[in-house]
Design a protein around this motif. Structure first.
Motif, PDB file in Angstrom:
ATOM      1  N   VAL A 414      53.255  32.885  57.666  1.00 54.01           N
ATOM      2  CA  VAL A 414      53.070  31.943  56.251  1.00 54.01           C
ATOM      3  C   VAL A 414      52.125  32.398  55.548  1.00 54.01           C
ATOM      4  CG1 VAL A 414      50.603  30.112  56.064  1.00 54.01           C
ATOM      5  CG2 VAL A 414      52.523  30.140  58.163  1.00 54.01           C
ATOM      6  N   VAL A 415      52.758  32.887  54.816  1.00 48.42           N
ATOM      7  CA  VAL A 415      51.400  33.046  53.643  1.00 48.42           C
ATOM      8  C   VAL A 415      50.514  32.154  52.452  1.00 48.42           C
ATOM      9  CG1 VAL A 415      51.570  34.387  50.666  1.00 48.42           C
ATOM     10  CG2 VAL A 415      53.796  34.512  52.249  1.00 48.42           C
ATOM     11  N   GLU A 416      49.365  32.747  51.945  1.00 48.55           N
ATOM     12  CA  GLU A 416      47.799  31.967  51.684  1.00 48.55           C
ATOM     13  C   GLU A 416      47.281  32.763  50.436  1.00 48.55           C
ATOM     14  OE1 GLU A 416      44.748  30.576  54.035  1.00 48.55           O
ATOM     15  OE2 GLU A 416      46.274  29.663  55.178  1.00 48.55           O
ATOM     16  N   CYS A 417      47.894  32.852  48.902  1.00 42.99           N
ATOM     17  CA  CYS A 417      47.646  33.749  47.896  1.00 42.99           C
ATOM     18  C   CYS A 417      47.835  33.075  46.803  1.00 42.99           C
ATOM     19  CB  CYS A 417      48.754  34.430  48.591  1.00 42.99           C
ATOM     20  SG  CYS A 417      49.229  35.346  46.745  1.00 42.99           S
ATOM     21  N   PRO A 418      47.180  32.647  45.978  1.00 40.51           N
ATOM     22  CA  PRO A 418      47.945  31.555  44.765  1.00 40.51           C
ATOM     23  C   PRO A 418      49.092  32.243  44.145  1.00 40.51           C
ATOM     24  CG  PRO A 418      44.796  32.834  44.937  1.00 40.51           C
ATOM     25  CD  PRO A 418      45.516  33.100  45.693  1.00 40.51           C
ATOM     26  N   GLU A 419      49.084  31.347  43.228  1.00 45.14           N
ATOM     27  CA  GLU A 419      50.684  31.479  42.744  1.00 45.14           C
ATOM     28  C   GLU A 419      50.476  32.514  41.558  1.00 45.14           C
ATOM     29  OE1 GLU A 419      52.928  28.078  42.292  1.00 45.14           O
ATOM     30  OE2 GLU A 419      53.153  27.637  44.128  1.00 45.14           O
ATOM     31  N   SER A 420      49.015  32.395  41.081  1.00 47.56           N
ATOM     32  CA  SER A 420      48.671  33.034  39.162  1.00 47.56           C
ATOM     33  C   SER A 420      48.279  34.417  40.264  1.00 47.56           C
ATOM     34  CB  SER A 420      48.743  31.549  38.861  1.00 47.56           C
ATOM     35  OG  SER A 420      47.380  32.085  39.226  1.00 47.56           O
ATOM     36  N   LEU A 421      48.097  34.911  41.137  1.00 49.13           N
ATOM     37  CA  LEU A 421      46.721  36.420  41.250  1.00 49.13           C
ATOM     38  C   LEU A 421      47.581  37.701  40.824  1.00 49.13           C
ATOM     39  CD1 LEU A 421      45.005  37.294  42.325  1.00 49.13           C
ATOM     40  CD2 LEU A 421      46.132  37.582  44.730  1.00 49.13           C
ATOM     41  N   LYS A 422      47.397  37.836  39.903  1.00 43.64           N
ATOM     42  CA  LYS A 422      47.874  39.329  39.477  1.00 43.64           C
ATOM     43  C   LYS A 422      47.057  40.630  39.340  1.00 43.64           C
ATOM     44  CE  LYS A 422      51.182  37.107  35.688  1.00 43.64           C
ATOM     45  NZ  LYS A 422      51.073  37.209  34.174  1.00 43.64           N
ATOM     46  N   PHE A 529      44.827  42.627  60.558  1.00 47.40           N
ATOM     47  CA  PHE A 529      44.374  44.107  59.735  1.00 47.40           C
ATOM     48  C   PHE A 529      43.495  43.420  58.913  1.00 47.40           C
ATOM     49  CE2 PHE A 529      47.588  45.627  62.757  1.00 47.40           C
ATOM     50  CZ  PHE A 529      47.590  46.412  62.780  1.00 47.40           C
ATOM     51  N   ILE A 530      42.524  44.495  58.295  1.00 43.76           N
ATOM     52  CA  ILE A 530      42.044  43.852  56.546  1.00 43.76           C
ATOM     53  C   ILE A 530      42.211  45.708  55.913  1.00 43.76           C
ATOM     54  CG2 ILE A 530      39.796  43.522  55.698  1.00 43.76           C
ATOM     55  CD1 ILE A 530      40.421  41.365  57.731  1.00 43.76           C
ATOM     56  N   ILE A 531      42.616  44.615  54.965  1.00 44.75           N
ATOM     57  CA  ILE A 531      43.686  45.667  53.765  1.00 44.75           C
ATOM     58  C   ILE A 531      42.197  45.865  53.027  1.00 44.75           C
ATOM     59  CG2 ILE A 531      44.873  47.189  51.987  1.00 44.75           C
ATOM     60  CD1 ILE A 531      46.849  46.308  54.942  1.00 44.75           C
ATOM     61  N   THR A 532      41.480  46.991  52.361  1.00 45.42           N
ATOM     62  CA  THR A 532      40.843  46.569  51.262  1.00 45.42           C
ATOM     63  C   THR A 532      41.345  47.551  49.740  1.00 45.42           C
ATOM     64  OG1 THR A 532      38.990  45.413  52.270  1.00 45.42           O
ATOM     65  CG2 THR A 532      38.803  46.178  50.082  1.00 45.42           C
ATOM     66  N   PHE A 533      41.331  47.110  48.625  1.00 45.13           N
ATOM     67  CA  PHE A 533      41.842  48.686  47.582  1.00 45.13           C
ATOM     68  C   PHE A 533      41.574  48.136  46.484  1.00 45.13           C
ATOM     69  CE2 PHE A 533      45.772  46.619  48.145  1.00 45.13           C
ATOM     70  CZ  PHE A 533      46.350  45.584  46.832  1.00 45.13           C
ATOM     71  N   PRO A 534      40.634  49.074  45.353  1.00 45.93           N
ATOM     72  CA  PRO A 534      40.565  48.797  43.880  1.00 45.93           C
ATOM     73  C   PRO A 534      41.452  48.091  43.313  1.00 45.93           C
ATOM     74  CG  PRO A 534      40.205  51.181  44.375  1.00 45.93           C
ATOM     75  CD  PRO A 534      40.346  50.732  45.768  1.00 45.93           C
ATOM     76  N   VAL A 535      41.315  46.994  42.166  1.00 39.73           N
ATOM     77  CA  VAL A 535      42.422  46.640  41.094  1.00 39.73           C
ATOM     78  C   VAL A 535      41.736  45.976  40.262  1.00 39.73           C
ATOM     79  CG1 VAL A 535      44.001  45.909  43.108  1.00 39.73           C
ATOM     80  CG2 VAL A 535      42.379  44.288  42.468  1.00 39.73           C
ATOM     81  N   ASN A 536      42.537  45.624  39.153  1.00 35.53           N
ATOM     82  CA  ASN A 536      41.748  45.138  38.315  1.00 35.53           C
ATOM     83  C   ASN A 536      43.105  43.671  38.174  1.00 35.53           C
ATOM     84  OD1 ASN A 536      40.262  47.307  37.033  1.00 35.53           O
ATOM     85  ND2 ASN A 536      41.050  48.111  36.469  1.00 35.53           N
ATOM     86  N   GLY A 537      41.706  42.500  38.415  1.00 36.86           N
ATOM     87  CA  GLY A 537      42.921  41.308  38.167  1.00 36.86           C
ATOM     88  C   GLY A 537      42.612  40.521  38.522  1.00 36.86           C
ATOM     89  N   ASP A 538      43.080  39.332  37.115  1.00 38.98           N
ATOM     90  CA  ASP A 538      42.038  37.945  37.053  1.00 38.98           C
ATOM     91  C   ASP A 538      42.779  36.522  37.591  1.00 38.98           C
ATOM     92  OD1 ASP A 538      42.402  39.380  33.695  1.00 38.98           O
ATOM     93  OD2 ASP A 538      40.202  39.400  35.304  1.00 38.98           O
ATOM     94  N   LEU A 539      42.288  35.678  38.160  1.00 39.13           N
ATOM     95  CA  LEU A 539      43.404  34.774  38.666  1.00 39.13           C
ATOM     96  C   LEU A 539      43.722  33.525  37.683  1.00 39.13           C
ATOM     97  CD1 LEU A 539      40.674  34.041  42.011  1.00 39.13           C
ATOM     98  CD2 LEU A 539      43.486  34.243  41.799  1.00 39.13           C
TER      99      LEU A 539
END
Length: 539
Positions: A414-422, A529-539
């Motif tokens: 099961v994937v819970e991720c906004p389709e426009s998440l970049k 598992f919680i994975i956190t890493f820096p990004v530059n993104g917009d919804l």
């Protein structure tokens, strides 16, 4: 009243307060007294005019019965002595038409007549004020039958003059009282302010000159006398304290002289102790470096032992298979040279050779896979450049690549991720991380389950991408939980597990993505598992 924070003297405060209270009380008293007196005088005037009207109504009964206007007119002239009466009208009710008509009237000297008041002749017969006049109407009764009416217009000029005179007298008295109160309050404030000013000057002198030997004088006001006594006690205690302080300072000077010698001795001892401490610290640094080196060697030894164990197994199987094949080949060659080779021997050799070659192939292929895994762990992931990625598409690509492995089971993802998440990150490390986590769940978590569930949540928070990976498998045992990211840690030793999957995931997250990964405690079932890493993104 003074504004908040404004300083005002006790003189002004006292006089102002007394004058305000006195003025308020006088205004209230004069207002109430004048109002009550006016109401009383007005009531007396109305009662007086009503009495006159009743008298006139009683006397006019006979005149109305006999239509004797002259007698009644002469009788009304007797009211010239009553200054309050300005006009009198007498009205008669006609016996045949039953209509009210004017009968006779009286007008005071220098008072013009007024029009008939036929519209006012009806019950209730109340008094009405109209400017400086008051109108009173009373019925003329004979044998309890109304024969007519008496109308009187009274003059309120004398009442208004009385009110004016009273107001002048009340205001004059109030003004006189205010003057007397001001003089008395001025004298009282002088009596209070003078000793207070003396105490204030005394305190200022003590504060400026530090002369605590002075004493405040006795005053005749109890509260101020208490204040003077308290100040005297304060001055005496302060003086005693200063004297003790001077004495203590002398003793301290004597002690300091002896203390300097003790300090010199202690300084020498402290230098020796510091030198010994520095030597101890130097030895501790040496021991620490040695311990670090020992830890490195122990880690290196553990890794080398793991590598040796993982690689030796397939190589040993390959050596065994090739040795068996060599022995079989020697037997076949000997039989061939002796011309005793049979078709049955050749057929058995071919079958055995195929089995041995397959064993050698599988062993060498397993060794090659292990070497590839070692290279993935060791290769630097920083060479890949950052790209603008759609996280939903990337996860679907990983699931599509593993479709054949997932399709063989009843497990679902099961994937819970906004389709426009970049996000702006690296595709390769993310692909490998997700693939290794899913394979780990399929191989380890769901080995005793027919239908498992994997949940992947992705969100952006303050420039950080967070991947929350959860499965409902059998979880991680406590003996390897703290070592799960170490190399060669596996529960499938000898069953195809190398123990490098989670170590590779850890290296990719921390080195390639510059992030962090943690394993949360979910109890006896499942992993998170919680994975956190820096990004530059917009919804």
């Amino acid at each position: 009243m003074p504004a908040y924070g404004q300083i005002i003297s006790i003189k002004k405060a006292l006089i102002r307060t007394v004058m305000l209270i006195t003025a308020f009380c006088l205004i209230l008293s004069v207002s109430v007294s004048t109002y009550l007196d006016i109401e009383k005088q007005r009531t007396l005037t109305v009662d007086k005019l009503t009495t006159y009207a009743d008298v006139i109504a009683f006397n006019a009964q006979i005149s109305l019965l006999f239509d004797d206007e002259d007698t009644e007119e002469n009788r009304l002239k007797a009211f010239r002595a009553v200054k309050e009466i300005r006009n009198i009208h007498i009205y008669k009710i006609d016996d045949f038409s039953n209509e009210t008509e004017f009968f006779t009237s009286y007008n005071a000297p220098n008072t013009p007549p007024i029009p008939a008041r036929l519209d006012r002749l009806k019950a209730p017969y109340t008094s009405e004020l109209a400017g400086n006049y008051i109108d009173v109407i009373r019925p003329i009764m004979f044998e309890e039958i109304i024969q007519g009416y008496v109308y009187i217009r009274g003059d309120l000029s004398s009442l208004n003059a009385y009110i004016k005179d009273k107001l002048i007298i009340d205001i004059s008295v109030a003004f006189f009282v205010l003057i007397v109160v001001f003089i008395l309050s001025f004298r009282i404030q002088r009596r209070l302010a003078k000793p207070i000013e003396g105490l204030s000057a005394l305190v200022q002198d003590v504060s400026k000159n530090k002369n605590y030997a002075v004493r405040a004088p006795h005053v005749n006001i109890f509260e101020l006398n208490q204040l003077s006594h308290s100040l005297n006690v304060l001055f005496s205690r302060t003086q005693a304290q200063l004297e003790r302080q001077k004495k203590d300072e002398q003793e301290i000077r004597l002690l300091n002289q002896n203390l300097e010698e003790k300090v010199n001795h202690r300084t020498i001892a402290l230098k020796e102790a510091n030198q010994e401490l520095l030597n101890t610290l130097e030895r501790m640094h040496q021991y620490q470096n040695q311990i670090v080196e020992n830890e490195k060697m122990a880690s290196l030894g553990q890794m080398v032992a793991g590598v040796a164990h993982e690689v030796n197994t397939p190589i040993g199987l390959g050596v065994t298979g090739s040795t068996l094949l060599k022995d079989k080949l020697s037997d076949i060659k000997s039989a061939f040279d002796n011309k005793t080779l049979t078709s049955k021997q050749l057929s058995r050799f071919i079958n055995d050779g195929i089995e041995n070659l397959e064993l050698v192939y599988r062993s060498l292929n397993r060794a090659a896979e292990l070497i590839s895994s070692f290279k993935q762990v060791a290769v630097n992931q920083d060479t890949e450049s950052n790209l603008m990625l759609n996280m939903n598409d990337l996860i679907n690509e990983v699931l599509l690549a593993m479709k054949s492995e997932i399709a063989l089971t009843q497990h679902h993802v099961v994937v819970e991720c906004p389709e426009s998440l970049k996000i702006h990150s690296k595709a390769g490390p993310l692909h490998q991380i997700l693939q290794n986590l899913i394979e780990n769940s399929l191989i380890h978590a769901f080995e005793e389950m027919t239908s498992g569930e994997i949940l992947i949540k992705v969100a952006i928070d303050e420039g950080q991408c967070q991947i929350n990976y959860t499965d409902n498998g059998k979880g991680v045992s406590g003996n390897i939980r703290n070592r799960i990211f170490d190399p060669f840690v596996t529960t499938k030793r000898g069953e195809g597990g190398s123990g490098l999957g989670m170590h590779l995931v850890y290296n990719l997250v921390t080195q390639a993505l510059k992030g962090r990964i943690t394993l949360n405690n979910t109890g006896s079932t499942g992993v998170n598992f919680i994975i956190t890493f820096p990004v530059n993104g917009d919804l």
